[in-house]
Design a protein around this motif. Structure first.
Motif, PDB file in Angstrom:
ATOM      1  N   LEU A  92      -9.704  -6.866  11.656  1.00 17.15           N
ATOM      2  CA  LEU A  92      -8.237  -7.194  12.466  1.00 17.15           C
ATOM      3  C   LEU A  92      -7.369  -6.887  11.769  1.00 17.15           C
ATOM      4  O   LEU A  92      -6.210  -6.532  12.291  1.00 17.15           O
ATOM      5  N   TRP A  93      -7.682  -7.817  10.307  1.00 13.72           N
ATOM      6  CA  TRP A  93      -6.167  -8.210   9.523  1.00 13.72           C
ATOM      7  C   TRP A  93      -6.284  -6.637   9.202  1.00 13.72           C
ATOM      8  O   TRP A  93      -4.751  -6.236   8.531  1.00 13.72           O
ATOM      9  N   GLN A  94      -7.020  -5.860   8.928  1.00 12.18           N
ATOM     10  CA  GLN A  94      -6.729  -4.207   8.382  1.00 12.18           C
ATOM     11  C   GLN A  94      -6.141  -3.323   9.575  1.00 12.18           C
ATOM     12  O   GLN A  94      -4.726  -3.013   8.636  1.00 12.18           O
ATOM     13  N   ASP A  95      -6.376  -3.086  10.320  1.00 13.45           N
ATOM     14  CA  ASP A  95      -5.853  -3.011  11.775  1.00 13.45           C
ATOM     15  C   ASP A  95      -4.188  -3.121  11.133  1.00 13.45           C
ATOM     16  O   ASP A  95      -2.928  -2.723  11.303  1.00 13.45           O
ATOM     17  N   LEU A  96      -4.041  -5.013  11.417  1.00 12.08           N
ATOM     18  CA  LEU A  96      -2.330  -6.070  11.628  1.00 12.08           C
ATOM     19  C   LEU A  96      -2.035  -5.063  10.383  1.00 12.08           C
ATOM     20  O   LEU A  96      -0.658  -4.567  10.518  1.00 12.08           O
ATOM     21  N   LEU A  97      -2.560  -5.510   9.569  1.00 14.35           N
ATOM     22  CA  LEU A  97      -1.648  -4.794   8.104  1.00 14.35           C
ATOM     23  C   LEU A  97      -0.882  -3.318   8.108  1.00 14.35           C
ATOM     24  O   LEU A  97      -0.261  -3.046   8.051  1.00 14.35           O
ATOM     25  N   ILE A  98      -1.673  -2.332   8.381  1.00 12.16           N
ATOM     26  CA  ILE A  98      -1.626  -1.239   8.276  1.00 12.16           C
ATOM     27  C   ILE A  98      -0.288  -0.750  10.084  1.00 12.16           C
ATOM     28  O   ILE A  98       0.459  -0.292   9.979  1.00 12.16           O
TER      29      ILE A  98
END
Length: 481
Positions: A92-98
């Motif tokens: 989830l956080w990988q996706d949000l930061l990207i």
């Protein structure tokens, strides 16, 4: 100032400089200025869009707000990884930061043209991303594909001892990470248990050995002034790391700063007045005399092993870094005060360049609010901005330059701000006082100023009192070029 002139007793040094005495529980300051005209998210978006950042040096920061445990002194933006859901949380956080990065890149053409000299993933516990190639690889590939990285750009990631296993470090090196930050704080197991850090001394030493085997520079973060610490235990900790040959050791005094109040963090457990007062009444926090003796013990060990601080508080072995023996991230953020592009909840950056005015960017510090916004709204998760001009801009640039413990080049301030630091008020009297107190010295034949080792010891207090207060809030006429 020669080493033999150094005042190792911090208490004695503060007695000579009473204006710089700031109690532990009132230390709500930061090198980042809390002054300046406030900007709404819409106004800040317009400022970012108009910024001429293409071709200029910049630092790129991603903030991962996840931790496997919460240290009771930590006041950064963070939350526990949901039990049993680490993989999905990291994805989830990988996706949000990207996604946040993509929104900047799509809206602001200059971002993809800025020269990224350094990249840092912080937190939280950023190195949790190394637990799986599936969570860290897409993030790094996004950065490499969409940003203009300079040759040899510094790639940093920070974590705790349990994160820096041999396998995790092999993955990091394969992805191009070339500098690391390890949070240890203490080698005393009773200290780490009390502060709710879940690693042992042996795990810390194992992580250090793994990092040494990479051949890359790294820092080990250490604190003093924590419950159960003594001057003798701090000396033993620093001796262990210096004898292992750790490239950089950072030393921090416990400061019970409420970063939530400053708008740049979350409250620590120890920021809760009821908790803090109970611990004080029970005598857990060392008194000032013991705390100052701990720093003296640490500095004596570091000097005995030829370490020198740059930035302030970051003590490195000779030859660890090029260009002043300071990490590239610190050169960008502090010495040169280059633009910092910051993504993630609570992340804050700035738009600087060669102008005389700066703009700060501040993201939402509410982690759940950040997630909801990113999942339901198309815009940037900005909370507010600040515009710094006049003395506020100069005071902020000076504060970061001082923090870097690198030369404060007088011509830079004349060229950029029209400010003669040794002749024009409010700068002249401030620096005359610092020089007279042997906290700053004139170097390079009068072309630059630099903190002495005594000035380095009091750098936080100096930045607050002299640069944020005396200079930034001065009502003297603003310099004009």
């Amino acid at each position: 100032m020669a080493v033999h002139d150094l005042e190792l007793d911090l208490g004695a040094l503060l007695e000579r400089n009473p204006a710089l005495q700031i109690p532990r529980d009132e230390y709500n300051i930061n090198v980042t200025s809390n002054e300046g005209g406030r900007l709404t998210p819409a106004e800040l978006t317009d400022e970012i869009a108009a910024f001429p950042g293409a071709g200029q040096p910049a630092h790129l920061y991603f903030h991962l707000p996840l931790c496997n445990y919460i240290c009771h002194f930590c006041n950064y933006v963070k939350r526990l990884v949901p039990r049993g859901k680490e993989d999905s949380s990291l994805r989830l956080w990988q996706d949000l930061l990207i996604e946040e990065s993509r929104r900047w890149l799509d809206r602001f053409g200059w971002v993809s043209g800025a020269r990224i000299d350094s990249f840092y993933i912080g937190g939280g516990t950023a190195a949790l991303l190394l637990n799986s190639a599936d969570t860290i690889t897409p993030l790094v590939e996004h950065v490499r594909r969409h940003y203009q990285l300079t040759d040899g750009a510094e790639f940093n990631i920070e974590g705790n001892p349990e994160n820096f296993t041999r396998d995790n470090l092999a993955l990091a090196r394969d992805l191009g990470f070339n500098r690391f930050s390890l949070g240890v704080q203490s080698l005393q197991d009773e200290v780490n248990e009390f502060t709710k850090r879940r690693h042992t001394a042996e795990e810390s030493l194992s992580a250090v050995r793994n990092l040494l085997d990479t051949g890359c520079p790294f820092n080990v973060d250490m604190m003093f002034g924590l419950p159960y610490q003594t001057p003798e235990s701090v000396r033993a900790d620093l001796t262990a790391f210096t004898e292992l040959g750790v490239p950089t050791i950072t030393i921090y005094r416990l400061r019970n700063a409420d970063r939530a109040e400053m708008g740049i963090g979350n409250r620590a457990v120890w920021n809760n007045p009821a908790v803090r007062d109970r611990l004080i009444q029970q005598g857990y926090f060392p008194d000032l005399t013991a705390t100052y003796a701990m720093r003296q013990a640490a500095v004596e060990v570091l000097l005995d092993h030829d370490y020198y601080p740059s930035p302030c508080g970051w003590w490195s072995r000779p030859g660890t870094y090029e260009g002043g023996n300071i990490p590239q991230t610190s050169k960008n953020k502090w010495e040169h005060y280059d633009t910092m592009i910051a993504h993630g909840p609570g992340a804050y950056g700035w738009l600087t360049g060669d102008g005389a005015e700066f703009v700060q960017t501040h993201n939402d510090t509410d982690i759940s609010g950040y997630v909801r916004y990113m999942q339901t709204q198309p815009d940037l998760p900005l909370a507010y901005g600040r515009r710094l001009d006049g003395h506020k801009a100069i005071g902020t640039a000076l504060g970061f330059n001082f923090k870097a413990n690198q030369p404060i080049v007088l011509d830079r301030y004349k060229r950029q701000f029209g400010a003669d630091l040794l002749e024009t008020e409010p700068f002249a009297s401030a620096f005359a006082d610092l020089i007279d107190r042997k906290l700053v010295e004139v170097i390079d034949g009068g072309a630059a100023l630099k903190p002495t080792l005594d000035g380095e010891a009091l750098h936080e207090e100096i930045i607050y009192h002299y640069f944020h207060q005396r200079i930034s809030l001065s009502d003297a006429p603003v310099c004009r070029r």
